[in-house]
Design a protein around this motif. Structure first.
Motif, PDB file in Angstrom:
ATOM      1  N   LEU A  37       0.835  -1.211   0.000  1.00  0.00           N
ATOM      2  CA  LEU A  37       0.000   0.000   0.000  1.00  0.00           C
ATOM      3  C   LEU A  37       0.868   1.258   0.000  1.00  0.00           C
ATOM      4  O   LEU A  37       0.619   2.201  -0.761  1.00  0.00           O
ATOM      5  CB  LEU A  37      -0.915   0.003   1.221  1.00  0.00           C
ATOM      6  CG  LEU A  37      -1.789   1.251   1.402  1.00  0.00           C
ATOM      7  CD1 LEU A  37      -2.745   1.417   0.232  1.00  0.00           C
ATOM      8  CD2 LEU A  37      -2.552   1.190   2.728  1.00  0.00           C
ATOM      9  N   GLY A  38       1.896   1.262   0.834  1.00  0.00           N
ATOM     10  CA  GLY A  38       2.782   2.419   0.885  1.00  0.00           C
ATOM     11  C   GLY A  38       3.493   2.667  -0.432  1.00  0.00           C
ATOM     12  O   GLY A  38       3.661   3.820  -0.851  1.00  0.00           O
ATOM     13  N   SER A  39       3.891   1.600  -1.112  1.00  0.00           N
ATOM     14  CA  SER A  39       4.579   1.742  -2.399  1.00  0.00           C
ATOM     15  C   SER A  39       3.671   2.363  -3.447  1.00  0.00           C
ATOM     16  O   SER A  39       4.089   3.253  -4.212  1.00  0.00           O
ATOM     17  CB  SER A  39       5.080   0.371  -2.883  1.00  0.00           C
ATOM     18  OG  SER A  39       6.018  -0.169  -1.994  1.00  0.00           O
ATOM     19  N   VAL A  40       2.426   1.919  -3.495  1.00  0.00           N
ATOM     20  CA  VAL A  40       1.478   2.445  -4.481  1.00  0.00           C
ATOM     21  C   VAL A  40       1.192   3.919  -4.223  1.00  0.00           C
ATOM     22  O   VAL A  40       1.211   4.755  -5.146  1.00  0.00           O
ATOM     23  CB  VAL A  40       0.168   1.623  -4.452  1.00  0.00           C
ATOM     24  CG1 VAL A  40      -0.896   2.275  -5.332  1.00  0.00           C
ATOM     25  CG2 VAL A  40       0.429   0.190  -4.915  1.00  0.00           C
ATOM     26  N   LEU A  41       0.935   4.283  -2.966  1.00  0.00           N
ATOM     27  CA  LEU A  41       0.632   5.673  -2.627  1.00  0.00           C
ATOM     28  C   LEU A  41       1.839   6.581  -2.895  1.00  0.00           C
ATOM     29  O   LEU A  41       1.692   7.695  -3.404  1.00  0.00           O
ATOM     30  CB  LEU A  41       0.214   5.780  -1.162  1.00  0.00           C
ATOM     31  CG  LEU A  41      -1.125   5.139  -0.796  1.00  0.00           C
ATOM     32  CD1 LEU A  41      -1.365   5.219   0.701  1.00  0.00           C
ATOM     33  CD2 LEU A  41      -2.271   5.807  -1.551  1.00  0.00           C
ATOM     34  N   MET A  42       3.025   6.074  -2.578  1.00  0.00           N
ATOM     35  CA  MET A  42       4.231   6.883  -2.777  1.00  0.00           C
ATOM     36  C   MET A  42       4.499   7.121  -4.257  1.00  0.00           C
ATOM     37  O   MET A  42       4.914   8.221  -4.662  1.00  0.00           O
ATOM     38  CB  MET A  42       5.415   6.169  -2.127  1.00  0.00           C
ATOM     39  CG  MET A  42       6.719   6.931  -2.196  1.00  0.00           C
ATOM     40  SD  MET A  42       6.684   8.420  -1.179  1.00  0.00           S
ATOM     41  CE  MET A  42       8.226   9.177  -1.677  1.00  0.00           C
ATOM     42  N   ALA A  43       4.268   6.107  -5.083  1.00  0.00           N
ATOM     43  CA  ALA A  43       4.482   6.257  -6.527  1.00  0.00           C
ATOM     44  C   ALA A  43       3.594   7.362  -7.089  1.00  0.00           C
ATOM     45  O   ALA A  43       4.039   8.206  -7.880  1.00  0.00           O
ATOM     46  CB  ALA A  43       4.211   4.934  -7.238  1.00  0.00           C
ATOM     47  N   ALA A  44       2.326   7.378  -6.679  1.00  0.00           N
ATOM     48  CA  ALA A  44       1.426   8.440  -7.123  1.00  0.00           C
ATOM     49  C   ALA A  44       1.852   9.793  -6.565  1.00  0.00           C
ATOM     50  O   ALA A  44       1.779  10.828  -7.244  1.00  0.00           O
ATOM     51  CB  ALA A  44      -0.006   8.118  -6.697  1.00  0.00           C
ATOM     52  N   GLY A  45       2.336   9.781  -5.317  1.00  0.00           N
ATOM     53  CA  GLY A  45       2.746  11.018  -4.673  1.00  0.00           C
ATOM     54  C   GLY A  45       3.905  11.710  -5.354  1.00  0.00           C
ATOM     55  O   GLY A  45       4.005  12.947  -5.317  1.00  0.00           O
ATOM     56  N   VAL A  71      11.921  11.937 -13.518  1.00  0.00           N
ATOM     57  CA  VAL A  71      12.384  11.506 -12.198  1.00  0.00           C
ATOM     58  C   VAL A  71      11.256  10.823 -11.437  1.00  0.00           C
ATOM     59  O   VAL A  71      11.464   9.828 -10.741  1.00  0.00           O
ATOM     60  CB  VAL A  71      12.922  12.707 -11.399  1.00  0.00           C
ATOM     61  CG1 VAL A  71      13.395  12.271 -10.015  1.00  0.00           C
ATOM     62  CG2 VAL A  71      14.065  13.384 -12.156  1.00  0.00           C
ATOM     63  N   ALA A  72      10.042  11.344 -11.574  1.00  0.00           N
ATOM     64  CA  ALA A  72       8.890  10.717 -10.927  1.00  0.00           C
ATOM     65  C   ALA A  72       8.678   9.299 -11.450  1.00  0.00           C
ATOM     66  O   ALA A  72       8.370   8.378 -10.682  1.00  0.00           O
ATOM     67  CB  ALA A  72       7.637  11.568 -11.154  1.00  0.00           C
ATOM     68  N   ALA A  73       8.831   9.110 -12.766  1.00  0.00           N
ATOM     69  CA  ALA A  73       8.686   7.774 -13.347  1.00  0.00           C
ATOM     70  C   ALA A  73       9.774   6.840 -12.833  1.00  0.00           C
ATOM     71  O   ALA A  73       9.528   5.650 -12.569  1.00  0.00           O
ATOM     72  CB  ALA A  73       8.744   7.867 -14.868  1.00  0.00           C
ATOM     73  N   TYR A  74      10.988   7.356 -12.694  1.00  0.00           N
ATOM     74  CA  TYR A  74      12.106   6.584 -12.132  1.00  0.00           C
ATOM     75  C   TYR A  74      11.769   6.133 -10.712  1.00  0.00           C
ATOM     76  O   TYR A  74      11.951   4.971 -10.338  1.00  0.00           O
ATOM     77  CB  TYR A  74      13.352   7.465 -12.179  1.00  0.00           C
ATOM     78  CG  TYR A  74      14.570   6.966 -11.452  1.00  0.00           C
ATOM     79  CD1 TYR A  74      14.969   5.637 -11.486  1.00  0.00           C
ATOM     80  CD2 TYR A  74      15.368   7.872 -10.740  1.00  0.00           C
ATOM     81  CE1 TYR A  74      16.113   5.215 -10.821  1.00  0.00           C
ATOM     82  CE2 TYR A  74      16.521   7.460 -10.086  1.00  0.00           C
ATOM     83  CZ  TYR A  74      16.884   6.132 -10.128  1.00  0.00           C
ATOM     84  OH  TYR A  74      18.013   5.722  -9.476  1.00  0.00           O
ATOM     85  N   GLY A  75      11.255   7.047  -9.886  1.00  0.00           N
ATOM     86  CA  GLY A  75      10.873   6.690  -8.526  1.00  0.00           C
ATOM     87  C   GLY A  75       9.736   5.686  -8.487  1.00  0.00           C
ATOM     88  O   GLY A  75       9.736   4.762  -7.659  1.00  0.00           O
ATOM     89  N   ALA A  76       8.760   5.842  -9.383  1.00  0.00           N
ATOM     90  CA  ALA A  76       7.638   4.902  -9.429  1.00  0.00           C
ATOM     91  C   ALA A  76       8.101   3.495  -9.796  1.00  0.00           C
ATOM     92  O   ALA A  76       7.594   2.499  -9.260  1.00  0.00           O
ATOM     93  CB  ALA A  76       6.590   5.397 -10.425  1.00  0.00           C
ATOM     94  N   ALA A  77       9.072   3.395 -10.708  1.00  0.00           N
ATOM     95  CA  ALA A  77       9.606   2.085 -11.076  1.00  0.00           C
ATOM     96  C   ALA A  77      10.304   1.424  -9.890  1.00  0.00           C
ATOM     97  O   ALA A  77      10.172   0.212  -9.655  1.00  0.00           O
ATOM     98  CB  ALA A  77      10.573   2.228 -12.252  1.00  0.00           C
ATOM     99  N   ALA A  78      11.053   2.223  -9.109  1.00  0.00           N
ATOM    100  CA  ALA A  78      11.715   1.680  -7.919  1.00  0.00           C
ATOM    101  C   ALA A  78      10.691   1.182  -6.902  1.00  0.00           C
ATOM    102  O   ALA A  78      10.873   0.134  -6.271  1.00  0.00           O
ATOM    103  CB  ALA A  78      12.611   2.750  -7.302  1.00  0.00           C
ATOM    104  N   LEU A  79       9.601   1.906  -6.747  1.00  0.00           N
ATOM    105  CA  LEU A  79       8.563   1.508  -5.796  1.00  0.00           C
ATOM    106  C   LEU A  79       7.800   0.281  -6.273  1.00  0.00           C
ATOM    107  O   LEU A  79       7.337  -0.530  -5.462  1.00  0.00           O
ATOM    108  CB  LEU A  79       7.610   2.680  -5.569  1.00  0.00           C
ATOM    109  CG  LEU A  79       8.215   3.786  -4.706  1.00  0.00           C
ATOM    110  CD1 LEU A  79       7.500   5.104  -4.924  1.00  0.00           C
ATOM    111  CD2 LEU A  79       8.166   3.396  -3.236  1.00  0.00           C
TER     112      LEU A  79
END
Length: 439
Positions: A303-311, A394-402
């Motif tokens: 849950l935290g990973s999904v919310l953080m990716a959107a954030g 950069v946001a896409a990069y972070g979302a991939a990591a999450l």
């Protein structure tokens, strides 16, 4: 009936596990802040500002590649000789390297030798940090009452946030008081202060009774080898979680700080953002860790990973509005969401290994992932920003990591409701499969 000693025990455990880590990661954080704000001028003056920032982050990342070695060395020491010895040595090494960085001559004084010495001291810092995280986390987890391993393990996560608050606050005060000569001299003050503050953590760790090391019949000759042989799948998945999480953690600290200054915020405002993010982590990490004690580690992590990716995507849109209040709120929200994964991680990873290989297994897995994730995160994020001109790359990069964090969490078994005795019994001393299995 509640144990009247439990609050005092919790406080003492937090001071050794959380505050010791806070002092150590204060040293780690101030390097990241300095790399974003002043090291480009001090150590890389011949490059343009953005390229110099990229190179300074690369020097910052060099320390990450010493972390796996530190995790292996101190993990072995902690499994064989007890947790306390490893934790004392890591703190001393971090204090020495921090003081030494504060005393380094600039590029103007000794030329190319200055950045070389800077990288060498970063390697010492990384080596120490590699052994610190696992030992401090285990001190809390292995001292926890039943049903509170996640919460007590998050003392380390809180300590990292507190270290971020201290580091950013000290730099904010120094940059405000010495705005005209921050790059000339004042940047050294936080490093000198960090070396002194380490003495407080050292006192706490020496004053606490040492944990009894395993008896020879309970131990293994090489705990890390035992972990690799009996838990290869867990080692790989824990490494994946560490890679993904530490990637977004260092995008959220060092890169976000540099990005704020690039889009027009002042250095003091950027440090205020960093403090806000760290405060949010300190509050949210134990809350999500306690939630993982109730509903399970995997659910909270995913849950935290999904919310953080959107954030991440929302964050850049808000910061780009150039409103101090809106940007500060964006940092607070990102920090709160980071706590959803940072809080449960110590217990989740530790519970994948029995006690005789726990320090070695979790430290090696986490620090290998941290080296490749955190060691490249700030540089890659900066390179993406340079090449695309847009923060949404950069946001896409972070979302991939999450996404990697969520996948690896899903593939690991749920351990929150198993007793420590059951976890220790799952694999025998020589790696044979025991009778206790989770259902």
């Amino acid at each position: 009936m509640a144990n009247p000693q439990q609050p005092q025990s919790a406080l003492r455990t937090f001071f050794v596990s959380g505050m010791g880590t806070a002092l150590e990661f204060y040293d780690f954080v101030i390097y990241g802040v300095a790399a974003a704000l002043v090291f480009p001028q001090v150590f890389f003056p011949d490059l343009d500002r953005l390229t110099a920032t990229l190179v300074a982050f690369a020097a910052f990342g060099a320390g990450f590649f010493a972390r796996p070695l530190g995790g292996m060395v101190f993990g072995h020491l902690g499994d064989k000789a007890g947790r306390q010895k490893a934790l004392v040595i890591t703190l001393l090494l971090m204090g020495f390297s921090t003081l030494a960085i504060g005393c380094l001559p600039s590029h103007a004084s000794i030329g190319v030798a200055a950045p070389i010495l800077l990288v060498l001291l970063r390697l010492v810092q990384g080596f120490a940090a590699g052994g610190e995280w696992g030992g401090a986390a285990l001190f809390g987890i292995e001292s926890a009452p039943p049903g509170k391993r996640g919460l007590w393990g998050s003392f380390t996560s809180m300590g990292i946030g507190i270290g971020g608050i201290l580091g950013s606050a000290v730099f904010a005060i120094v940059s405000t008081a010495y705005d005209d000569n921050l790059a000339d001299f004042a940047w050294r003050i936080p490093f000198w202060l960090g070396g002194v503050l380490v003495l407080i953590g050292l006192y706490a760790r020496l004053a606490n009774p040492a944990t009894k090391p395993l008896q020879p019949r309970e131990s293994t000759r090489l705990p890390l080898v035992a972990a690799l042989r009996s838990r290869p799948r867990q080692m790989l998945l824990c490494t994946g979680i560490a890679f993904g999480y530490v990637t977004i953690a260092y995008i959220g600290s060092t890169f976000f700080l540099a990005y704020a200054t690039q889009v027009g915020y002042g250095s003091t405002e950027a440090l205020l953002f960093d403090v806000s993010l760290s405060i949010a982590i300190v509050i949210s990490a134990p809350m999500f860790a306690a939630l993982s004690d109730r509903i399970g580690r995997r659910r909270v992590m995913i849950l935290g990973s999904v919310l953080m990716a959107a954030g991440f995507f929302v964050f850049f849109a808000l910061v780009g509005r150039h409103s101090l209040a809106v940007a500060c709120a964006a940092y607070v929200v990102v920090g709160a969401l980071m706590g959803a994964t940072q809080g449960p991680i110590p217990a989740f990873l530790a519970e994948q290994f029995p006690r005789h290989m726990r320090y070695s297994g979790m430290s090696a897995a986490y620090q290998i992932g941290a080296a490749f994730g955190g060691g490249t995160a700030s540089s890659l994020a900066t390179a993406i920003l340079i090449s695309t001109g847009s923060p949404y790359g950069v946001a896409a990069y972070g979302a991939a990591a999450l996404a990697l964090v969520a996948l690896c969490s899903y593939l690991l078994k749920e351990t929150a409701h198993l007793s420590m005795e059951a976890l220790d019994a799952e694999v025998g001393v020589e790696g044979s499969v025991g009778m206790a299995r989770s259902v």
